[in-house]
Every structure is written in structure tokens, then in C-alpha cells.
Design an enzyme around this catalytic site. Structure first.
Site, PDB file in Angstrom:
ATOM      1  N   ASP A 281     114.939  75.866  -8.718  1.00 21.03           N
ATOM      2  CA  ASP A 281     114.115  76.949  -8.125  1.00 21.03           C
ATOM      3  C   ASP A 281     112.801  77.144  -8.874  1.00 21.03           C
ATOM      4  O   ASP A 281     111.736  77.190  -8.267  1.00 21.03           O
ATOM      5  CB  ASP A 281     114.909  78.262  -7.949  1.00 21.03           C
ATOM      6  CG  ASP A 281     115.526  78.841  -9.210  1.00 21.03           C
ATOM      7  OD1 ASP A 281     115.470  78.189 -10.273  1.00 21.03           O
ATOM      8  OD2 ASP A 281     116.079  79.959  -9.114  1.00 21.03           O
TER       9      ASP A 281
ATOM     10  N   TYR B  61     118.043  78.869 -21.685  1.00 17.98           N
ATOM     11  CA  TYR B  61     117.550  78.807 -20.294  1.00 17.98           C
ATOM     12  C   TYR B  61     116.020  78.733 -20.251  1.00 17.98           C
ATOM     13  O   TYR B  61     115.445  77.855 -19.607  1.00 17.98           O
ATOM     14  CB  TYR B  61     118.048  80.039 -19.514  1.00 17.98           C
ATOM     15  CG  TYR B  61     117.576  80.082 -18.083  1.00 17.98           C
ATOM     16  CD1 TYR B  61     118.337  79.521 -17.059  1.00 17.98           C
ATOM     17  CD2 TYR B  61     116.354  80.662 -17.733  1.00 17.98           C
ATOM     18  CE1 TYR B  61     117.902  79.556 -15.740  1.00 17.98           C
ATOM     19  CE2 TYR B  61     115.921  80.695 -16.429  1.00 17.98           C
ATOM     20  CZ  TYR B  61     116.699  80.151 -15.432  1.00 17.98           C
ATOM     21  OH  TYR B  61     116.251  80.175 -14.123  1.00 17.98           O
TER      22      TYR B  61
ATOM     23  N   HIS C 245     118.779  74.696 -11.211  1.00 14.49           N
ATOM     24  CA  HIS C 245     117.576  74.601 -12.042  1.00 14.49           C
ATOM     25  C   HIS C 245     116.431  73.922 -11.287  1.00 14.49           C
ATOM     26  O   HIS C 245     115.558  73.298 -11.883  1.00 14.49           O
ATOM     27  CB  HIS C 245     117.863  73.865 -13.362  1.00 14.49           C
ATOM     28  CG  HIS C 245     118.724  74.676 -14.284  1.00 14.49           C
ATOM     29  ND1 HIS C 245     118.220  75.613 -15.143  1.00 14.49           N
ATOM     30  CD2 HIS C 245     120.077  74.710 -14.443  1.00 14.49           C
ATOM     31  CE1 HIS C 245     119.217  76.188 -15.801  1.00 14.49           C
ATOM     32  NE2 HIS C 245     120.359  75.665 -15.392  1.00 14.49           N
TER      33      HIS C 245
ATOM     34  N   GLU D  74     113.584  90.634 -14.041  1.00 11.66           N
ATOM     35  CA  GLU D  74     114.155  89.715 -15.052  1.00 11.66           C
ATOM     36  C   GLU D  74     113.070  89.260 -16.020  1.00 11.66           C
ATOM     37  O   GLU D  74     113.277  89.244 -17.237  1.00 11.66           O
ATOM     38  CB  GLU D  74     114.758  88.474 -14.377  1.00 11.66           C
ATOM     39  CG  GLU D  74     115.931  88.745 -13.473  1.00 11.66           C
ATOM     40  CD  GLU D  74     117.268  88.848 -14.210  1.00 11.66           C
ATOM     41  OE1 GLU D  74     117.319  88.549 -15.422  1.00 11.66           O
ATOM     42  OE2 GLU D  74     118.252  89.243 -13.562  1.00 11.66           O
TER      43      GLU D  74
ATOM     44  N   GLY E 146     128.595  87.678 -16.366  1.00 15.62           N
ATOM     45  CA  GLY E 146     128.456  86.480 -17.197  1.00 15.62           C
ATOM     46  C   GLY E 146     129.221  85.276 -16.676  1.00 15.62           C
ATOM     47  O   GLY E 146     129.541  84.357 -17.418  1.00 15.62           O
ATOM     48  N   ALA E 147     129.524  85.276 -15.378  1.00 15.91           N
ATOM     49  CA  ALA E 147     130.290  84.160 -14.811  1.00 15.91           C
ATOM     50  C   ALA E 147     129.407  83.238 -13.981  1.00 15.91           C
ATOM     51  O   ALA E 147     129.887  82.314 -13.341  1.00 15.91           O
ATOM     52  CB  ALA E 147     131.442  84.697 -13.962  1.00 15.91           C
TER      53      ALA E 147
ATOM     54  N   ASP F   6     118.545  83.555  -7.089  1.00 14.68           N
ATOM     55  CA  ASP F   6     119.620  84.558  -7.107  1.00 14.68           C
ATOM     56  C   ASP F   6     119.239  85.792  -6.304  1.00 14.68           C
ATOM     57  O   ASP F   6     120.022  86.311  -5.503  1.00 14.68           O
ATOM     58  CB  ASP F   6     119.935  84.979  -8.548  1.00 14.68           C
ATOM     59  CG  ASP F   6     120.307  83.790  -9.411  1.00 14.68           C
ATOM     60  OD1 ASP F   6     120.532  82.707  -8.853  1.00 14.68           O
ATOM     61  OD2 ASP F   6     120.374  83.960 -10.639  1.00 14.68           O
TER      62      ASP F   6
HETATM   63  C1  GLA Z   1     120.109  81.259 -13.013  1.00 16.85           C
HETATM   64  C2  GLA Z   1     118.707  81.717 -12.608  1.00 16.85           C
HETATM   65  C3  GLA Z   1     118.265  81.064 -11.305  1.00 16.85           C
HETATM   66  C4  GLA Z   1     118.448  79.550 -11.351  1.00 16.85           C
HETATM   67  C5  GLA Z   1     119.835  79.191 -11.865  1.00 16.85           C
HETATM   68  C6  GLA Z   1     119.998  77.709 -12.070  1.00 16.85           C
HETATM   69  O1  GLA Z   1     121.053  81.712 -12.106  1.00 16.85           O
HETATM   70  O2  GLA Z   1     118.687  83.115 -12.459  1.00 16.85           O
HETATM   71  O3  GLA Z   1     116.946  81.406 -11.011  1.00 16.85           O
HETATM   72  O4  GLA Z   1     117.449  78.955 -12.119  1.00 16.85           O
HETATM   73  O5  GLA Z   1     120.153  79.844 -13.081  1.00 16.85           O
HETATM   74  O6  GLA Z   1     119.912  77.042 -10.870  1.00 16.85           O
END
Ligand code: GLA
Length: 376
Positions: free
Chosen positions: A34, A219, A32, A157, A118-119, A169
Site C-alpha cells: 500500500d 515497520y 506492504h 497513525e 496486536g494480531a 487498513d
Molecule cells: C499494516 C499497515 C498497512 C499495511 C500492512 C502491510 O497493517 O497499517 O498500511 O502496510 O501493515 O501490508
């Protein structure tokens, strides 16, 4: 998987496709951070989404998801958004390329994957990166650079899937390199590859099998909290915030937002500490930081769940060097740094205790750091 996709493609579309793949990711530390302009430390893994693709001479995209046994067709204009959620990832990538002035023509595709859904291993980023890479190769002579490919996935996204994610990601999925982790500065996108060679240790993921779904999860709310605090402190992102600034403005920030910011500011420093520790080969410090991250994600950022906290407790009891929630949270995996000689005992214990508590065993994935997006 490759042969299966080729066979399915031939059966459905009567031709031989070009094959592409892109990977899921792990993240050693920096969660969290990024979307707060901070640092992350991910790597691509040996689990991927693979697609067979071929131009079809029409203005339609025809896609079959082999794992879901679901087929759909859509056009390439904004109003053609498909109803199937999985297809929105592919549609979004097409649209984001077109919006940037790139070319996408009608194509046929079959895809499948072994990134658990979802993992917390970014199956969606793997899907986006796979198609972004493929459509760049197929229709754009690879003129879109890799940073833009990652951003195309991220915008997909944001604009087509309802998750205001950061860049980690998609970056990891596009830029991943075998046996290397990457330290990424999410503000400048400056990055370094770190050979990951933890002699005497293993990295293992324990999947709680609590499905996390970031769409409609809190989120986006976490991100909003961070943005509110940044605005109150007068900085662009929490990357530029310090604990002193936070304390000086304590009365202007809600208790909840305050806790979120405490976590983010602490995590920013932990990523840097882990990098230093890795350079010294000091895995004890890496592990200690991982536990601190878990604690922060659980108590201050509140993205854990009882199952993940339980997994973390067992890791501690088994003297695992480091353990924490990985990815967005709300379910999914913990990532664990385990000494080789404790590994078998830890896996046996965690499976047995988790089963006794929740009535099913967790899944165990050994981490193998691999390449990111590629043509096969
Ligand atoms: C998800 C989001 C990422 C990042 C992570 C937490 O994977 O897609 O951008 O914020 O959560 O680090």
C-alpha cells in the site's frame, strides 16, 4: 457488546448514546504494497470496535475504554494530546478532522471491541474509522467523503501514533462490504468489490499470539528502504519499478534494500495474478501465490518470526491450499485458505503441534467478511 456499551454510557454520563461501529480487516494478498503505491486485496470482518457517543455541550472529550477500563479527558487543541496511547487514536481523529476544516465539538464516548489487539487485524484502524465515521455523522452532516475518512485514520497513525502506515487498513475498515473483498489501487484509490464466494474452501486465521506492535517496530524502516530504492531508480514509488530496473541499479542499492524491493516488486504482480485466478475460480493459484508471499515476507522482507514460519510449515504439511503472514508482520496471524474437508484435521494438527513447540495453543478465527463503518 452493544447493550454493554449503552449500559456503561448511561451509568457514566446519564444519557443514551448514538451507536457506531467499524470493523477489523483481513487481506487476502498484497502486503506492504500500500505505501508503495501498489495493490491490496482486503475485506472487513465481523470483528469490530463499537462506540456509544453523544455531544456534551463542553469543549472537552471524555472517553472511556471499556476493555482497558481506562478513562481520560482531553481538549481539542494540538497541545491537549492525552498521555494514554489508546486515547491518541481518538484525539488524532478529532485533530485531523479539525485540520481539514471539519467540526468537532466536545463529546462523551464509551467504546469496546472484539478485534484482537496486536494480531494484525487492524484494531487501531477500526477504532479510527469508528470515530471518524461517527464524528462525521454527528458534527459534519456526513460531508466528509469516505476516502477522506480513511485518510483521517491514516494521518492519525502518522501524526499521533508514530506508524507511517499505508491506506489499506483504514480503507478496508471504512469501505468494507459484506461478503466482498476489495481490490484497491493504493495510488489512485480506484477500487472494485469482488464477491468472495470460495465454494469448497474456508478462510481461517491462526493467531500465533505473538503480539505485534507496529509503533517502534521495524515497520517504518521497511518503508524507508522502499523509499530509498524508489529514489535511486528515479520513480515516485516502487509501483513503477521493475526487476530489470532494479538489476540495472544493483550496485547503487544496499543488499538489504535490494531484498526489500525484490519482495515488493514480486508482490505487486501476485495481487494481479490472484485477481485473475479468482475470476476463474482457480483457488490453487490463489493458494500458491499466498505461499510465495509468505516466503518473500519471511526471507526478503524479513517481517516474519519463528512462530509464524512454524505455522506456515504446518499448513504446508497439512496440504492447506494457501497460507501466509497477514498484515504488517512481526507476530499476529497467518491467513489460510483451506479445503472444507481438510479443515478439521488442519485445525487439530496446528493447535497440537504449536502447543507442543511453544507451550500454548494458537487462537483460531473463522473469517466472515462483513460491512465496514456504520451507524447502528
Ligand atoms: C499494516 C499497515 C498497512 C499495511 C500492512 C502491510 O497493517 O497499517 O498500511 O502496510 O501493515 O501490508
Amino acid at each position: 457488546m452493544k447493550e454493554k456499551i449503552i449500559a456503561l454510557f448511561k451509568e457514566r454520563f446519564g444519557e443514551e448514546p448514538v451507536m457506531y461501529a467499524s470493523s477489523g480487516r483481513i487481506n487476502l494478498i498484497g502486503e506492504h504494497t500500500d505505501y508503495n503505491g501498489g495493490f491490496v486485496f482486503p475485506g472487513a470482518i465481523d470483528k469490530c470496535i463499537m462506540a456509544g457517543i453523544k455531544e456534551n455541550g463542553t469543549d472537552k472529550v471524555r472517553v472511556y475504554s471499556a476493555d482497558l477500563d481506562s478513562y481520560t479527558e482531553f481538549g481539542l487543541n494540538e497541545e491537549d494530546k492525552p498521555n494514554e496511547q489508546w486515547a491518541c487514536y481518538v484525539f488524532g481523529v478529532c485533530r485531523e478532522i479539525i485540520k481539514r476544516g471539519g467540526t468537532v465539538k466536545g463529546f462523551d464516548a464509551v467504546f469496546a471491541g472484539n478485534v484482537p489487539l496486536g494480531a494484525g487485524l487492524s484494531s487501531s484502524a477500526a477504532l479510527e474509522s469508528c470515530f471518524a465515521f461517527a464524528l462525521n455523522d454527528m458534527f459534519n452532516d456526513n460531508k466528509i467523503d469516505k476516502f477522506e475518512l480513511a485518510k483521517i485514520g491514516q494521518s492519525t497513525e502518522h501524526n499521533y501514533c508514530g506508524v507511517n502506515c499505508g491506506i489499506m487498513d483504514q480503507f478496508a475498515s471504512v469501505f468494507g462490504k459484506k461478503d466482498h473483498l476489495m481490490r484497491l489501487d493504493c495510488r489512485s484509490l480506484e477500487h472494485q468489490y469482488y464477491p468472495f464466494d470460495a465454494k469448497g474452501y474456508k478462510l481461517v486465521l491462526i493467531d500465533s499470539r505473538v503480539k505485534h506492535e507496529l509503533v517502534d517496530s521495524p515497520y517504518n524502516k521497511r518503508r524507508e528502504s522502499c523509499e530509498r530504492v524508489a529514489a535511486t531508480l528515479g520513480v515516485e514509488t516502487l509501483r513503477d519499478a521493475t526487476m530489470e530496473m532494479l538489476e540495472a541499479n544493483r550496485d547503487k542499492i544496499s543488499d538489504e534494500d535490494y531484498k526489500r524491493a525484490v519482495y515488493v516488486i514480486g508482490e505487486k504482480q501476485r495481487v494481479l495474478d490472484v485477481c485473475d485466478a479468482l475470476e476463474r475460480g482457480d483457488f490453487e493459484t490463489v493458494g500458491k501465490c499466498m505461499y510465495e508471499t509468505h516466503n518473500g515476507l519471511s526471507k526478503d522482507y524479513e517481517v516474519s518470526c519463528v512462530e509464524l514460519d512454524f505455522l506456515n510449515d504446518i499448513a504446508r504439511e497439512c496440504d492447506v491450499t494457501g497460507s501466509r503472514i497477514m498484515g504488517g508482520g512481526f507476530g499476529g496471524c497467518t491467513i489460510n485458505l483451506v479445503k472444507d474437508d481438510l479443515y478439521d484435521k488442519f485445525i487439530a494438527t496446528v493447535c497440537e503441534k504449536f502447543n507442543a513447540e511453544y507451550g500454548h495453543e494458537p487462537k483460531v478465527y473463522d473469517v466472515i467478511i462483513s460491512d465496514g463503518a456504520r451507524r447502528l
